[in-house]
Scaffold this motif. Structure first.
Motif, short mmCIF file in Angstrom:
data_model
loop_
_atom_site.label_atom_id
_atom_site.label_comp_id
_atom_site.label_asym_id
_atom_site.label_seq_id
_atom_site.Cartn_x
_atom_site.Cartn_y
_atom_site.Cartn_z
N PRO A 7 0.79 -1.23 0.00
CA PRO A 7 0.00 0.00 0.00
C PRO A 7 0.82 1.28 0.00
CG PRO A 7 -0.98 -1.59 1.51
CD PRO A 7 0.33 -2.16 1.05
N ILE A 8 2.09 1.25 0.41
CA ILE A 8 2.89 2.47 0.43
C ILE A 8 3.02 3.05 -0.97
CG2 ILE A 8 5.26 3.30 0.72
CD1 ILE A 8 5.43 1.88 3.31
N ASP A 135 12.23 4.03 -2.24
CA ASP A 135 11.65 3.04 -1.35
C ASP A 135 10.30 2.53 -1.85
OD1 ASP A 135 10.40 5.47 -1.02
OD2 ASP A 135 10.06 5.23 1.14
N GLU A 136 9.84 3.07 -2.98
CA GLU A 136 8.53 2.68 -3.50
C GLU A 136 8.61 1.84 -4.77
OE1 GLU A 136 6.76 6.46 -4.23
OE2 GLU A 136 5.94 6.67 -2.21
N TYR A 137 9.60 2.11 -5.63
CA TYR A 137 9.51 1.51 -6.96
C TYR A 137 9.68 -0.02 -6.97
CZ TYR A 137 14.67 1.52 -7.55
OH TYR A 137 16.02 1.33 -7.44
N PRO A 138 10.44 -0.65 -6.04
CA PRO A 138 10.44 -2.13 -6.09
C PRO A 138 9.05 -2.72 -5.89
CG PRO A 138 12.28 -1.33 -4.77
CD PRO A 138 11.40 -0.14 -5.03
N GLN A 139 8.27 -2.14 -4.92
CA GLN A 139 6.92 -2.63 -4.70
C GLN A 139 5.99 -2.23 -5.85
OE1 GLN A 139 8.83 -1.21 -2.30
NE2 GLN A 139 9.26 -3.21 -1.41
N ALA A 140 6.22 -1.05 -6.42
CA ALA A 140 5.38 -0.61 -7.54
C ALA A 140 5.57 -1.52 -8.74
CB ALA A 140 5.72 0.84 -7.89
N GLY A 280 7.25 -8.49 -4.25
CA GLY A 280 6.73 -7.27 -3.64
C GLY A 280 6.88 -7.24 -2.13
N ILE A 281 6.72 -8.41 -1.48
CA ILE A 281 6.78 -8.47 -0.02
C ILE A 281 8.23 -8.49 0.46
CG2 ILE A 281 6.18 -9.86 2.00
CD1 ILE A 281 3.73 -10.83 0.42
#
Length: 465
Positions: A7-8, A135-140, A280-281
């Motif tokens: 969700p970040i 800190d966002e783009y790996p999860q994105a 993602g996790i």
């Protein structure tokens, strides 16, 4: 290790809107794929597989030839109009599909669709790191990959239900509507999506050619990225075996129906979805190099006994294969973002998109030859070829598997020209001025640094431009 939840990245309003546009257009793609299969059967009957194979070849060819050019353009222009134009172009073409009455018209429209898609896909991939933080783009990236896999699994089923109610040809109009909605969402993004504000918006053909070479050179000169790209070749050999020969094994050898074939392929898609969720996790687990190696081992080894199992074990094996494929693909996509300056990412993603699809262009014929020549051992031989290639890649190309990779970074420093040190600069820099500034790029592979690592000579012999 700090875990960053998905969700970040969705708290980022720009990425959230971009992601919504991608999700809607991916659902439209699922409508197109199912509609094309039904249309091919309607027009060609028993020759429908040949029609679909020809369309698949056109798709791969368009990606291979045009994606590097698309990446170069994405680095020089505002990406927002590129994304909008590619959506609207595909909208117009899919809305022509309900009116086709011959096979050549399918080929022409599919080629046009994938020309636009070849410009959209690498531009979108390169835009994710642009609009998200470090800190966002790996999860994105992982979230986008997960959505792609989920819609790949469930999208055709939803499209099939729609086709029962509205008809196969009418599916394409709904697809066109999805592209319009996605284009509107992108048009409402704030500001522009320009990667490098200092780049000239209009360039000569020679400059575009140089940009294409830069993207390709980055792929092949950066050791971790080169390693991941070759592991994608390993994955394509196993993946092509699954996509080409599973239907004959399930329906011919196991004497099952098309329904059971759908279950097996859903297992592959669900495994790929779980792999994308795992990335993602746990985006920083151990090393991306180790993750890529593990993915290559999983997808290759999962095929080795597949010619000798029943339906339930085959579903499990294909789930493992899908999991491995996602580990490779998404880890490499994140690795490119880690190790490529923002202003170069369009070129590198474009070149990567072309090379990765070129692997499949060779893997599909190999899978077809194995399937017809060795129908009772096709998965075994495909697995052995993949494992052999994996061993070669690992022995010859693997970087330090446990090294912690850093993104490349650059700084600007003063630079003085003496008499033996002369070279040309791009732009309008006055060469008569002996002292000027220009950027200097650094790339480190290891987490441990010596004084030599952080001390930089700017002499004519040690400095590269």
């Amino acid at each position: 290790m700090n875990k960053i939840s998905l969700p970040i990245c969705l708290n980022n309003p720009v990425f959230r809107r971009l992601y919504a546009a991608q999700t809607i257009s991916l659902f439209g793609d699922a409508l197109t794929l199912l509609g094309l299969a039904l249309l091919a059967f309607e027009l060609a009957g028993a020759s429908a597989p040949i029609v679909l194979a020809g369309a698949l070849t056109l798709r791969v060819s368009a990606f291979t030839l045009l994606s590097p050019l698309a990446g170069a353009i994405a680095d020089r222009f505002d990406r927002k109009p590129i994304l909008i134009i590619t959506h609207l172009g595909r909208m117009l073409l899919v809305c022509l599909l309900p009116f086709v009455n011959s096979v050549w018209q399918i080929y022409a429209l599919v080629l046009g669709l994938n020309i636009f898609n070849a410009f959209f896909a690498p531009t979108y991939q390169a835009t994710i790191p642009l609009v998200t933080g470090a800190d966002e783009y790996p999860q994105a990236i992982a979230l986008s990959g997960t959505t792609y896999q989920i819609l790949g699994v469930f999208g055709p089923g939803i499209a099939g239900v729609l086709a029962l109610f509205i008809g196969a040809r009418e599916l394409f109009f709904w697809d066109g509507l999805s592209f319009i909605i996605a284009a509107i969402l992108i048009a409402t993004l704030p500001g522009n999506l320009r990667a490098d504000v200092t780049a000239e918006p209009r360039s000569k053909i020679q400059s575009v050619g140089a940009d294409i070479r830069v993207g390709t050179a980055k792929l092949w000169t950066d050791a971790p990225i080169r390693y991941g790209l070759m592991m994608q070749l390993v994955a394509s050999i196993a993946g092509a075996q699954i996509l080409v020969n599973t239907v004959n094994y399930v329906q011919g050898t196991l004497h099952q129906t098309a329904v059971q074939y759908g279950w097996v392929m859903m297992g592959f898609g669900l495994g790929a979805t779980l792999g994308a969720m795992a990335i993602g996790i746990y985006p920083q687990y151990r090393s991306k190099i180790v993750t890529i190696l593990g993915g290559g081992g999983l997808i290759s080894a999962s095929l080795i006994g597949a010619n000798y199992v029943g339906l339930a074990p085959l579903i499990l094996l294909w789930s493992i294969a899908g999991f491995g494929q996602s580990l490779i693909n998404l880890s490499l996509q994140t690795l490119i973002a880690d190790r490529t300056p923002t202003e170069m990412q369009g070129r590198v993603y474009g070149a990567h998109f072309a090379w990765s699809h070129l692997w499949w262009a060779g893997a599909y014929p190999l899978a077809g030859w194995l399937g017809t020549t060795f129908p009772d051992r096709t998965f075994l031989y495909g697995s052995l070829i993949g494992l052999g290639l994996l061993a070669i890649v690992q022995l010859l190309l693997a970087p330090d598997r446990f090294a912690h990779t850093h993104p490349e970074f650059s700084h600007v420093h003063a630079h003085t020209h003496d008499l033996p040190h002369q070279h040309e600069h791009l732009g309008n820099l006055e060469r008569a001025d002996p002292i000027h500034q220009h950027p200097h790029l650094h790339s480190q592979l290891r987490h441990t640094h010596t004084y030599a690592d952080i001390s930089h000579h700017h002499s004519s012999s040690a400095h590269h431009h």
